[in-house]
Design a protein around this motif. Structure first.
Motif, PDB file in Angstrom:
ATOM      1  N   PRO A 108       0.776  -0.994   0.125  1.00  0.00           N
ATOM      2  CA  PRO A 108      -0.078   0.042   0.013  1.00  0.00           C
ATOM      3  C   PRO A 108       0.793   1.300   0.047  1.00  0.00           C
ATOM      4  N   GLU A 109       2.276   1.066   0.436  1.00  0.00           N
ATOM      5  CA  GLU A 109       3.113   2.279   0.324  1.00  0.00           C
ATOM      6  C   GLU A 109       3.456   2.867  -1.046  1.00  0.00           C
ATOM      7  N   LEU A 110       3.113   1.972  -1.924  1.00  0.00           N
ATOM      8  CA  LEU A 110       3.371   2.406  -3.609  1.00  0.00           C
ATOM      9  C   LEU A 110       2.771   3.809  -3.887  1.00  0.00           C
ATOM     10  N   GLY A 111       3.405   4.875  -4.361  1.00  0.00           N
ATOM     11  CA  GLY A 111       2.924   6.114  -4.596  1.00  0.00           C
ATOM     12  C   GLY A 111       3.340   7.097  -3.672  1.00  0.00           C
ATOM     13  N   SER A 112       3.594   6.779  -2.606  1.00  0.00           N
ATOM     14  CA  SER A 112       4.097   7.725  -1.644  1.00  0.00           C
ATOM     15  C   SER A 112       5.698   7.567  -0.986  1.00  0.00           C
ATOM     16  N   ILE A 113       6.206   6.463  -1.572  1.00  0.00           N
ATOM     17  CA  ILE A 113       7.732   6.456  -1.577  1.00  0.00           C
ATOM     18  C   ILE A 113       8.624   6.506  -2.768  1.00  0.00           C
ATOM     19  N   GLY A 114       9.798   6.843  -2.545  1.00  0.00           N
ATOM     20  CA  GLY A 114      10.899   7.061  -3.442  1.00  0.00           C
ATOM     21  C   GLY A 114      11.056   5.798  -4.508  1.00  0.00           C
ATOM     22  N   PRO A 115      11.475   5.947  -5.540  1.00  0.00           N
ATOM     23  CA  PRO A 115      11.790   4.708  -6.598  1.00  0.00           C
ATOM     24  C   PRO A 115      12.848   3.667  -5.840  1.00  0.00           C
ATOM     25  N   ARG A 116      13.958   4.001  -5.165  1.00  0.00           N
ATOM     26  CA  ARG A 116      14.662   2.960  -4.776  1.00  0.00           C
ATOM     27  C   ARG A 116      14.083   2.508  -3.546  1.00  0.00           C
ATOM     28  N   GLN A 117      13.127   3.083  -2.739  1.00  0.00           N
ATOM     29  CA  GLN A 117      12.607   2.477  -1.549  1.00  0.00           C
ATOM     30  C   GLN A 117      11.542   1.469  -2.150  1.00  0.00           C
ATOM     31  N   ALA A 118      10.818   1.784  -3.324  1.00  0.00           N
ATOM     32  CA  ALA A 118       9.927   0.884  -3.745  1.00  0.00           C
ATOM     33  C   ALA A 118      10.624  -0.552  -4.267  1.00  0.00           C
ATOM     34  N   ALA A 119      11.769  -0.316  -4.696  1.00  0.00           N
ATOM     35  CA  ALA A 119      12.672  -1.461  -5.293  1.00  0.00           C
ATOM     36  C   ALA A 119      13.054  -2.240  -4.244  1.00  0.00           C
ATOM     37  N   SER A 120      13.556  -1.453  -3.093  1.00  0.00           N
ATOM     38  CA  SER A 120      14.150  -2.277  -1.871  1.00  0.00           C
ATOM     39  C   SER A 120      12.817  -2.910  -1.047  1.00  0.00           C
ATOM     40  N   LEU A 121      11.558  -2.298  -1.174  1.00  0.00           N
ATOM     41  CA  LEU A 121      10.404  -2.857  -0.448  1.00  0.00           C
ATOM     42  C   LEU A 121       9.894  -4.282  -1.208  1.00  0.00           C
TER      43      LEU A 121
END
Length: 140
Positions: free
Chosen positions: A40-53
């Motif tokens: 659910p965090e997608l859209g509110s985090i950065g691209p590196r954070q999304a890839a790491s998540l």
């Protein structure tokens, strides 16, 4: 109608996020719904954070003078498994990402490495589309 679909259609926000994710050619309703639910965090985090998540960000294995290789590690297993299957489908149906995959393969990268790169591009694309609240290309 499946329970998943009923729950998503009840909320306008979730329904919009689901539609945005499905606007990328090669991404279907199961993958879109799973990312809505498990990330659910997608859209509110950065691209590196999304890839790491998701667990597709390269992690360095360095120690002292040793400069080891990079591997993917951590992240959320269930959405990563679905994203793997989506990446395989996208390599067939999305011309831009298919070209990216082929370019990596021709430069000598193994299949798995190139596929993980496609997975990373997919999650970054989903994150960007959700953050900007816009749809991906539907024609191509």
């Amino acid at each position: 109608m499946r329970l998943r679909s009923k729950l998503i259609t009840r909320s306008q926000t979730l329904a919009t996020r689901d539609e945005i994710r499905q606007s990328v050619p090669g991404i279907g309703p199961v993958n879109a719904a799973s990312l809505v639910a498990w990330m659910p965090e997608l859209g509110s985090i950065g691209p590196r954070q999304a890839a790491s998540l998701l667990g597709v960000a390269p992690v360095a294995r360095n120690s002292g003078r040793l400069s080891g290789s990079r591997h993917i590690a951590g992240g959320r297993r269930r959405p990563r498994n679905l994203e793997y299957m989506a990446a395989m489908t996208v390599c067939l149906h999305n011309a831009d990402l298919q070209e990216w995959y082929q370019r990596l393969r021709h430069s000598g990268k193994p299949h798995q490495v190139a596929l993980v790169a496609v997975m990373r591009k997919l999650i970054v694309l989903a994150n960007t589309l959700l953050r900007e609240n816009r749809y991906g290309r539907t024609e191509r």
